[in-house]
Design a protein around this motif. Structure first.
Motif, PDB file in Angstrom:
ATOM      1  N   PHE A 148      -6.448  -8.907  -6.537  1.00 21.29           N
ATOM      2  CA  PHE A 148      -6.675  -8.662  -5.237  1.00 21.29           C
ATOM      3  C   PHE A 148      -8.001  -8.136  -5.042  1.00 21.29           C
ATOM      4  O   PHE A 148      -8.665  -7.611  -5.940  1.00 21.29           O
ATOM      5  N   ARG A 149      -8.471  -8.050  -3.799  1.00 22.45           N
ATOM      6  CA  ARG A 149      -9.798  -7.528  -3.475  1.00 22.45           C
ATOM      7  C   ARG A 149      -9.456  -6.784  -2.158  1.00 22.45           C
ATOM      8  O   ARG A 149      -8.719  -7.066  -1.220  1.00 22.45           O
ATOM      9  N   GLU A 150     -10.037  -5.487  -2.418  1.00 23.22           N
ATOM     10  CA  GLU A 150      -9.757  -4.440  -1.388  1.00 23.22           C
ATOM     11  C   GLU A 150     -11.254  -3.828  -0.546  1.00 23.22           C
ATOM     12  O   GLU A 150     -12.163  -3.991  -1.540  1.00 23.22           O
ATOM     13  N   ARG A 151     -11.067  -3.550   0.621  1.00 24.87           N
ATOM     14  CA  ARG A 151     -12.274  -3.050   1.409  1.00 24.87           C
ATOM     15  C   ARG A 151     -11.792  -2.058   2.333  1.00 24.87           C
ATOM     16  O   ARG A 151     -10.883  -2.388   2.998  1.00 24.87           O
ATOM     17  N   SER A 152     -12.425  -0.915   2.219  1.00 25.83           N
ATOM     18  CA  SER A 152     -12.055   0.214   3.435  1.00 25.83           C
ATOM     19  C   SER A 152     -13.188   0.294   4.419  1.00 25.83           C
ATOM     20  O   SER A 152     -14.223   0.340   3.959  1.00 25.83           O
ATOM     21  N   ARG A 153     -12.677   0.696   5.590  1.00 24.83           N
ATOM     22  CA  ARG A 153     -13.857   0.795   6.633  1.00 24.83           C
ATOM     23  C   ARG A 153     -13.340   1.672   7.740  1.00 24.83           C
ATOM     24  O   ARG A 153     -12.203   1.969   7.860  1.00 24.83           O
ATOM     25  N   ILE A 154     -14.506   2.272   8.313  1.00 22.32           N
ATOM     26  CA  ILE A 154     -14.037   3.192   9.572  1.00 22.32           C
ATOM     27  C   ILE A 154     -14.628   2.098  10.803  1.00 22.32           C
ATOM     28  O   ILE A 154     -15.770   1.727  10.794  1.00 22.32           O
ATOM     29  N   LEU A 208       0.865  -1.134  -0.143  1.00 29.18           N
ATOM     30  CA  LEU A 208      -0.134   0.069   0.056  1.00 29.18           C
ATOM     31  C   LEU A 208       0.942   1.338  -0.139  1.00 29.18           C
ATOM     32  O   LEU A 208       1.772   1.499   0.936  1.00 29.18           O
ATOM     33  N   GLN A 209       1.290   1.870  -1.144  1.00 28.51           N
ATOM     34  CA  GLN A 209       2.070   3.043  -1.321  1.00 28.51           C
ATOM     35  C   GLN A 209       1.470   4.064  -0.507  1.00 28.51           C
ATOM     36  O   GLN A 209       2.429   4.803   0.302  1.00 28.51           O
ATOM     37  N   PHE A 210       0.042   4.303  -0.374  1.00 27.85           N
ATOM     38  CA  PHE A 210      -0.429   5.299   0.413  1.00 27.85           C
ATOM     39  C   PHE A 210      -1.957   5.221   0.687  1.00 27.85           C
ATOM     40  O   PHE A 210      -2.751   4.535  -0.124  1.00 27.85           O
ATOM     41  N   SER A 211      -2.479   5.727   1.595  1.00 24.34           N
ATOM     42  CA  SER A 211      -3.817   5.678   2.146  1.00 24.34           C
ATOM     43  C   SER A 211      -4.152   7.143   2.441  1.00 24.34           C
ATOM     44  O   SER A 211      -3.637   7.512   3.511  1.00 24.34           O
ATOM     45  N   ILE A 212      -5.245   7.840   1.906  1.00 21.54           N
ATOM     46  CA  ILE A 212      -5.422   9.102   2.318  1.00 21.54           C
ATOM     47  C   ILE A 212      -7.029   9.325   2.741  1.00 21.54           C
ATOM     48  O   ILE A 212      -7.984   8.726   1.745  1.00 21.54           O
ATOM     49  N   LEU A 213      -7.364   9.854   3.779  1.00 22.73           N
ATOM     50  CA  LEU A 213      -8.278  10.253   4.134  1.00 22.73           C
ATOM     51  C   LEU A 213      -8.655  11.735   3.972  1.00 22.73           C
ATOM     52  O   LEU A 213      -8.044  12.551   4.397  1.00 22.73           O
ATOM     53  N   ARG A 218      -4.030  -0.185   9.341  1.00 19.37           N
ATOM     54  CA  ARG A 218      -5.144   0.601  10.307  1.00 19.37           C
ATOM     55  C   ARG A 218      -4.436   1.981  10.577  1.00 19.37           C
ATOM     56  O   ARG A 218      -2.905   2.049  10.899  1.00 19.37           O
ATOM     57  N   PHE A 219      -5.076   3.216  10.324  1.00 18.77           N
ATOM     58  CA  PHE A 219      -4.297   4.385  10.973  1.00 18.77           C
ATOM     59  C   PHE A 219      -5.496   5.159  11.556  1.00 18.77           C
ATOM     60  O   PHE A 219      -6.767   4.832  11.366  1.00 18.77           O
ATOM     61  N   PRO A 220      -5.413   5.936  12.723  1.00 18.21           N
ATOM     62  CA  PRO A 220      -6.122   6.416  13.492  1.00 18.21           C
ATOM     63  C   PRO A 220      -6.552   7.863  13.083  1.00 18.21           C
ATOM     64  O   PRO A 220      -5.926   8.743  12.323  1.00 18.21           O
ATOM     65  N   PHE A 221      -7.985   8.364  13.550  1.00 19.19           N
ATOM     66  CA  PHE A 221      -8.219   9.850  13.489  1.00 19.19           C
ATOM     67  C   PHE A 221      -9.200   9.986  14.511  1.00 19.19           C
ATOM     68  O   PHE A 221      -9.805   9.206  15.199  1.00 19.19           O
ATOM     69  N   ALA A 225     -17.567  11.335  20.404  1.00 22.92           N
ATOM     70  CA  ALA A 225     -16.244  11.984  20.220  1.00 22.92           C
ATOM     71  C   ALA A 225     -15.264  10.816  20.756  1.00 22.92           C
ATOM     72  O   ALA A 225     -15.627   9.871  21.424  1.00 22.92           O
ATOM     73  N   GLY A 226     -14.071  10.872  20.152  1.00 26.98           N
ATOM     74  CA  GLY A 226     -12.924   9.796  20.570  1.00 26.98           C
ATOM     75  C   GLY A 226     -12.191   9.393  19.426  1.00 26.98           C
ATOM     76  O   GLY A 226     -12.362  10.213  18.258  1.00 26.98           O
ATOM     77  N   LYS A 227     -11.504   8.071  19.488  1.00 25.25           N
ATOM     78  CA  LYS A 227     -10.513   7.752  18.462  1.00 25.25           C
ATOM     79  C   LYS A 227     -11.578   6.715  17.517  1.00 25.25           C
ATOM     80  O   LYS A 227     -12.421   5.836  18.020  1.00 25.25           O
ATOM     81  N   TYR A 228     -11.249   7.053  16.083  1.00 27.31           N
ATOM     82  CA  TYR A 228     -11.562   6.087  15.237  1.00 27.31           C
ATOM     83  C   TYR A 228     -10.549   5.652  14.495  1.00 27.31           C
ATOM     84  O   TYR A 228      -9.447   6.213  14.597  1.00 27.31           O
ATOM     85  N   SER A 229     -10.819   4.605  13.747  1.00 30.81           N
ATOM     86  CA  SER A 229      -9.698   4.086  12.774  1.00 30.81           C
ATOM     87  C   SER A 229      -9.965   3.763  11.435  1.00 30.81           C
ATOM     88  O   SER A 229     -11.186   3.314  11.134  1.00 30.81           O
ATOM     89  N   VAL A 230      -9.512   4.229  10.168  1.00 34.92           N
ATOM     90  CA  VAL A 230      -9.388   3.538   8.739  1.00 34.92           C
ATOM     91  C   VAL A 230      -8.657   2.348   8.808  1.00 34.92           C
ATOM     92  O   VAL A 230      -7.650   2.336   9.305  1.00 34.92           O
TER      93      VAL A 230
END
Length: 131
Positions: A56-62, A5-10, A117-120, A101-106
């Motif tokens: 390949f198969r990809e899925r993104s989620r929060i 994964l070269q990059f993932s941008i929210l 996995r990365f946070p926002f 409110a709080g921590k979520y993740s992509v």
């Protein structure tokens, strides 16, 4: 060979120029809100895969702090011809309700396994009192 994964941008918007270049507008890792819950109008998760070969198969989620899925994209299949190939997967999410409110993740899944996995954060804005 599994890809990287070269990059993932929210971000708030993704546009593509006539030249083929992508522009990512409103890149964020923090959402400030006046009150909760909120419905976030539109956001995107843009991923670029490279350095692999195959289908390949990809899925993104929060997910929220308790690892409950808030929203997820459909599963998207893509193919990389060889090690030099790359592929963009851009998922659009509309009307996502964030309850607290709080921590979520992509989370980015590749072939149904968690790959990255990365946070926002969702943070309420404190109102100043006028004296």
């Amino acid at each position: 060979m599994k890809p990287e994964l070269q990059f993932s941008i929210l971000c708030d918007d993704v546009r593509q120029e006539k030249s083929g270049k992508f522009m990512f507008l409103g890149v964020f890792n923090l959402i400030t809100v006046q009150k909760l819950p909120i419905v976030y109008p539109v956001f995107y998760i843009a991923n670029q895969w490279c350095a692999g070969a195959g289908v390949f198969r990809e899925r993104s989620r929060i997910v929220d702090e308790e690892n409950r899925v808030v929203v997820e994209s459909p599963e998207i299949a893509f193919k990389l011809r060889d090690f030099a190939a790359s592929h963009f997967v851009i998922s659009r999410f509309q009307g996502v309700r964030l309850e607290k409110a709080g921590k979520y993740s992509v989370e980015i899944l590749l072939d149904r396994e968690l790959f990255r996995r990365f946070p926002f954060n969702v943070v309420p804005v404190k109102k100043e009192r006028v004296s």
